[in-house]
Write a protein that holds these residues in place. Structure first.
Motif, PDB file in Angstrom:
ATOM      1  N   PRO A   1      39.756  45.990  34.454  1.00 37.69           N
ATOM      2  CA  PRO A   1      39.571  46.800  33.267  1.00 37.69           C
ATOM      3  C   PRO A   1      38.028  46.751  32.879  1.00 37.69           C
ATOM      4  CG  PRO A   1      41.357  45.343  32.905  1.00 37.69           C
ATOM      5  CD  PRO A   1      40.882  45.082  34.014  1.00 37.69           C
ATOM      6  N   GLY A   2      37.482  47.933  32.693  1.00 42.28           N
ATOM      7  CA  GLY A   2      36.037  48.097  32.245  1.00 42.28           C
ATOM      8  C   GLY A   2      35.175  48.556  33.483  1.00 42.28           C
ATOM      9  N   ASP A   3      35.713  48.170  34.740  1.00 40.22           N
ATOM     10  CA  ASP A   3      34.877  48.469  35.899  1.00 40.22           C
ATOM     11  C   ASP A   3      34.852  49.873  36.112  1.00 40.22           C
ATOM     12  OD1 ASP A   3      34.692  45.883  36.633  1.00 40.22           O
ATOM     13  OD2 ASP A   3      35.971  45.637  38.203  1.00 40.22           O
ATOM     14  N   ALA A   4      33.732  50.474  36.727  1.00 41.53           N
ATOM     15  CA  ALA A   4      33.576  52.039  37.054  1.00 41.53           C
ATOM     16  C   ALA A   4      34.509  52.408  38.106  1.00 41.53           C
ATOM     17  CB  ALA A   4      32.021  52.199  37.457  1.00 41.53           C
ATOM     18  N   ALA A   5      35.341  53.298  37.943  1.00 34.91           N
ATOM     19  CA  ALA A   5      36.146  54.088  38.842  1.00 34.91           C
ATOM     20  C   ALA A   5      35.281  54.899  39.760  1.00 34.91           C
ATOM     21  CB  ALA A   5      37.276  54.727  38.106  1.00 34.91           C
TER      22      ALA A   5
ATOM     23  N   ARG B   1      36.647  61.003  26.369  1.00 40.84           N
ATOM     24  CA  ARG B   1      38.002  60.345  25.680  1.00 40.84           C
ATOM     25  C   ARG B   1      38.730  59.835  26.771  1.00 40.84           C
ATOM     26  NH1 ARG B   1      42.378  62.277  21.332  1.00 40.84           N
ATOM     27  NH2 ARG B   1      43.765  60.428  21.518  1.00 40.84           N
ATOM     28  N   SER B   2      39.273  60.723  27.862  1.00 43.48           N
ATOM     29  CA  SER B   2      40.165  60.430  28.745  1.00 43.48           C
ATOM     30  C   SER B   2      39.522  59.225  30.009  1.00 43.48           C
ATOM     31  CB  SER B   2      40.828  61.597  29.576  1.00 43.48           C
ATOM     32  OG  SER B   2      39.580  62.270  30.420  1.00 43.48           O
ATOM     33  N   TRP B   3      38.019  59.478  30.061  1.00 41.63           N
ATOM     34  CA  TRP B   3      37.622  58.671  30.969  1.00 41.63           C
ATOM     35  C   TRP B   3      37.363  57.017  30.487  1.00 41.63           C
ATOM     36  CZ3 TRP B   3      32.643  62.363  31.274  1.00 41.63           C
ATOM     37  CH2 TRP B   3      33.086  63.525  32.086  1.00 41.63           C
ATOM     38  N   ALA B   4      37.168  57.211  29.162  1.00 40.30           N
ATOM     39  CA  ALA B   4      37.222  55.808  28.638  1.00 40.30           C
ATOM     40  C   ALA B   4      38.492  55.321  28.428  1.00 40.30           C
ATOM     41  CB  ALA B   4      36.728  56.106  27.171  1.00 40.30           C
ATOM     42  N   GLU B   5      39.429  56.005  28.223  1.00 41.37           N
ATOM     43  CA  GLU B   5      40.991  55.253  28.440  1.00 41.37           C
ATOM     44  C   GLU B   5      41.352  54.681  29.546  1.00 41.37           C
ATOM     45  OE1 GLU B   5      43.188  58.474  24.989  1.00 41.37           O
ATOM     46  OE2 GLU B   5      43.373  58.801  27.131  1.00 41.37           O
ATOM     47  N   VAL B   6      41.052  55.458  30.533  1.00 40.94           N
ATOM     48  CA  VAL B   6      41.494  54.809  31.972  1.00 40.94           C
ATOM     49  C   VAL B   6      40.638  53.712  32.594  1.00 40.94           C
ATOM     50  CG1 VAL B   6      42.867  56.857  32.684  1.00 40.94           C
ATOM     51  CG2 VAL B   6      40.396  56.798  33.240  1.00 40.94           C
TER      52      VAL B   6
ATOM     53  N   ALA C   1      39.170  51.606  30.671  1.00 41.33           N
ATOM     54  CA  ALA C   1      39.468  50.298  29.949  1.00 41.33           C
ATOM     55  C   ALA C   1      40.584  49.794  30.542  1.00 41.33           C
ATOM     56  CB  ALA C   1      39.782  50.721  28.600  1.00 41.33           C
ATOM     57  N   LEU C   2      41.530  50.428  31.290  1.00 43.28           N
ATOM     58  CA  LEU C   2      42.801  49.905  31.862  1.00 43.28           C
ATOM     59  C   LEU C   2      42.426  49.580  33.167  1.00 43.28           C
ATOM     60  CD1 LEU C   2      45.385  52.196  30.533  1.00 43.28           C
ATOM     61  CD2 LEU C   2      44.953  49.929  29.819  1.00 43.28           C
ATOM     62  N   GLY C   3      41.410  49.893  33.872  1.00 45.27           N
ATOM     63  CA  GLY C   3      41.282  49.280  35.454  1.00 45.27           C
ATOM     64  C   GLY C   3      41.563  50.234  36.293  1.00 45.27           C
ATOM     65  N   VAL C   4      41.622  51.744  35.907  1.00 46.05           N
ATOM     66  CA  VAL C   4      41.997  52.564  37.269  1.00 46.05           C
ATOM     67  C   VAL C   4      40.736  52.673  38.107  1.00 46.05           C
ATOM     68  CG1 VAL C   4      42.068  55.324  37.533  1.00 46.05           C
ATOM     69  CG2 VAL C   4      43.395  54.226  35.573  1.00 46.05           C
TER      70      VAL C   4
ATOM     71  N   LEU D   1      29.558  57.362  33.077  1.00 41.24           N
ATOM     72  CA  LEU D   1      29.682  56.059  33.776  1.00 41.24           C
ATOM     73  C   LEU D   1      28.312  55.139  33.871  1.00 41.24           C
ATOM     74  CD1 LEU D   1      32.119  56.921  36.852  1.00 41.24           C
ATOM     75  CD2 LEU D   1      32.535  55.436  34.993  1.00 41.24           C
ATOM     76  N   ALA D   2      27.401  55.833  34.049  1.00 38.39           N
ATOM     77  CA  ALA D   2      25.898  55.014  34.126  1.00 38.39           C
ATOM     78  C   ALA D   2      25.884  54.323  32.567  1.00 38.39           C
ATOM     79  CB  ALA D   2      24.894  56.108  34.267  1.00 38.39           C
ATOM     80  N   ASP D   3      26.302  55.147  31.575  1.00 40.20           N
ATOM     81  CA  ASP D   3      25.949  54.763  30.410  1.00 40.20           C
ATOM     82  C   ASP D   3      27.024  54.072  29.908  1.00 40.20           C
ATOM     83  OD1 ASP D   3      23.893  56.243  30.115  1.00 40.20           O
ATOM     84  OD2 ASP D   3      24.811  58.088  29.229  1.00 40.20           O
ATOM     85  N   ASN D   4      28.121  53.822  30.405  1.00 43.21           N
ATOM     86  CA  ASN D   4      29.377  53.054  29.968  1.00 43.21           C
ATOM     87  C   ASN D   4      30.039  52.248  30.711  1.00 43.21           C
ATOM     88  OD1 ASN D   4      30.092  54.596  27.059  1.00 43.21           O
ATOM     89  ND2 ASN D   4      29.542  55.901  28.475  1.00 43.21           N
TER      90      ASN D   4
END
Length: 290
Positions: free
Chosen positions: A42-46, A258-263, A265-268, A283-286
């Motif tokens: 969770p929280g890693d960049a996809a 919003r959708s990027w942040a949701e998934v 946070a779950l570790g997609v 992703l670079a910012d978050n």
């Protein structure tokens, strides 16, 4: 804390993979971590996959869109779609009919290659792309050979073993087979593919995740499931169960923060998007470390 969780998951995954190999006949020899690099916490960049190439700069599923995607350093995967022409040639096209893109009400399967090649698949996008032609799978794979991206290739609708053999042969000829992940919504297609080419990495596309998708995923021998953001957020335990046995999860087709942040946070593990450069910037910012 994060490192501790990662170690626990790694141990659980190793045991699960061992059990899978021992207990599941026909289990894949390639796992999600081999293709995706690693499974995300969770929280890693996809990873980023360009949907039908890079649709933000060129008409979808064309050589121009694929070239832009292959040359875009933010993308690790390029996604596309395959259908058979009337004379049995795998062609790159998404829709059920040709209407939206070319104006013709016919289907890819209604026309032979020569007829399909006469259609303009770029004019709908803009004047700069008038006279753009539909590529074949061979042309797509040949182009991919000049780059190092991985390829998500969706097999549209149901495919027989004989039809799948045509696609598998094209992939084997191309020399990029180790970078190709075949995907489908069709259980029948994936079962046929499991028999015809058991070593070819494959992914099940599914609009809604069951509470425990692991038995189905293991039975089909897939290394990942591709699904919607809504499905993952509604059943986060399903994503966790898949990760516990080393199976990846990819979400399609997400184009909003919003959708990027949701998934994330779950570790997609991966996100398929029409706007890869925008997702890369987000992703670079978050996502720390990207």
């Amino acid at each position: 804390m994060k490192a501790r969780v990662a170690a626990i998951l790694a141990t659980a995954t190793s045991l699960a993979l061992l059990n899978t190999l021992v207990l599941t006949p026909g289990a894949p020899e390639v796992f999600a971590s081999d293709v995706f690099g690693s499974l995300r916490l969770p929280g890693d960049a996809a990873f980023i996959a360009g949907h039908r190439g890079d649709r933000s700069v060129a008409p979808e599923n064309t050589i121009a869109a694929f070239t832009a995607a292959f040359e875009n350093p933010s993308m690790q995967f390029v996604e596309t779609d395959v259908q058979l022409s009337r004379d049995g040639v795998p062609m790159i096209f998404h829709d059920t009919t040709l209407k939206r893109v070319t104006g013709s009400p016919k289907r890819v399967a209604d026309l032979n290659v020569a007829e399909l090649k006469r259609l303009d698949v770029g004019a709908f996008y803009g004047e700069d792309f008038v006279d753009t032609r539909m590529p074949s799978l061979d042309e797509f794979l040949e182009l991919a050979g000049g780059y190092d991206k991985r390829l998500l290739v969706e097999l549209k609708a149901d495919w027989t073993p004989q039809q799948l053999a045509i696609v598998v042969a094209a992939i084997e000829r191309s020399g990029v087979g180790s970078r190709v992940l075949l995907q489908s919504f069709s259980i029948e297609t994936l079962q046929n593919l499991q028999s015809a080419a058991p070593k070819q990495p494959r992914m099940l596309l599914i609009r809604e995740l069951p509470a425990d998708p692991v038995p189905m995923a293991l039975r089909l021998g897939v290394l990942a499931l591709g699904t919607t953001a809504q499905s993952v957020t509604a059943a986060p335990q399903a994503l966790q169960r898949l990760h516990e046995v080393g199976i990846g999860v990819v979400c399609y087709t997400l184009n909003s923060e919003r959708s990027w942040a949701e998934v994330q946070a779950l570790g997609v593990d991966g996100i398929i998007t029409d706007t890869p450069s925008d997702l890369d910037g987000w992703l670079a910012d978050n996502a720390p470390g990207t």
